[in-house]
Design a protein around this motif. Sequence first.
Motif, PDB file in Angstrom:
ATOM      1  N   PRO A  94       0.621  -1.821   0.145  1.00  0.00           N
ATOM      2  CA  PRO A  94       0.367   0.127   0.381  1.00  0.00           C
ATOM      3  C   PRO A  94       1.371   1.516   0.256  1.00  0.00           C
ATOM      4  O   PRO A  94       0.235   2.414   0.144  1.00  0.00           O
ATOM      5  N   ASN A  95       2.199   1.589   0.427  1.00  0.00           N
ATOM      6  CA  ASN A  95       3.051   2.625   0.185  1.00  0.00           C
ATOM      7  C   ASN A  95       4.346   1.983   0.227  1.00  0.00           C
ATOM      8  O   ASN A  95       4.795   0.693  -0.007  1.00  0.00           O
ATOM      9  N   ALA A  96       4.901   3.120  -0.330  1.00  0.00           N
ATOM     10  CA  ALA A  96       6.597   2.850  -0.286  1.00  0.00           C
ATOM     11  C   ALA A  96       7.106   2.368   1.258  1.00  0.00           C
ATOM     12  O   ALA A  96       8.475   2.158   0.686  1.00  0.00           O
ATOM     13  N   GLU A  97       6.473   2.577   1.758  1.00  0.00           N
ATOM     14  CA  GLU A  97       7.676   2.090   3.101  1.00  0.00           C
ATOM     15  C   GLU A  97       7.749   1.080   3.917  1.00  0.00           C
ATOM     16  O   GLU A  97       7.699   0.073   4.989  1.00  0.00           O
ATOM     17  N   VAL A  98       6.513  -0.227   3.038  1.00  0.00           N
ATOM     18  CA  VAL A  98       6.224  -1.463   3.715  1.00  0.00           C
ATOM     19  C   VAL A  98       7.865  -2.458   4.579  1.00  0.00           C
ATOM     20  O   VAL A  98       7.572  -3.162   5.446  1.00  0.00           O
TER      21      VAL A  98
END
Length: 100
Positions: A94-98
Amino acid sequence: MPPKISVITATYNSACTLLRTLESLKEQSYDNFEHVIVDGLSTDNTLDIVSEFGVQDAVVDSRRDQGIYDALNRGVGLATGDVVGFLHSDDFYPNAEVLS
């Protein structure tokens, strides 16, 4: 050096959904990872998408399997990371930090 992460994706005729999966992995800010793609001899253009996308540090294994759990276990055997995770061929982060 941060730990290496192995992300395993099992595919079979996943051409309709795989591109979003690959894009979400490429967008990750964490870069010490490999992508292990285990394909069950897809008959659509799944492997063409993998090839054209140019997956970073990809391990691609395409052969007949006994289903998704066989494919996932094969992926674990191919993984070289310190940490192993799964990202199915119809899922995305869902985002670039997973991975971070």
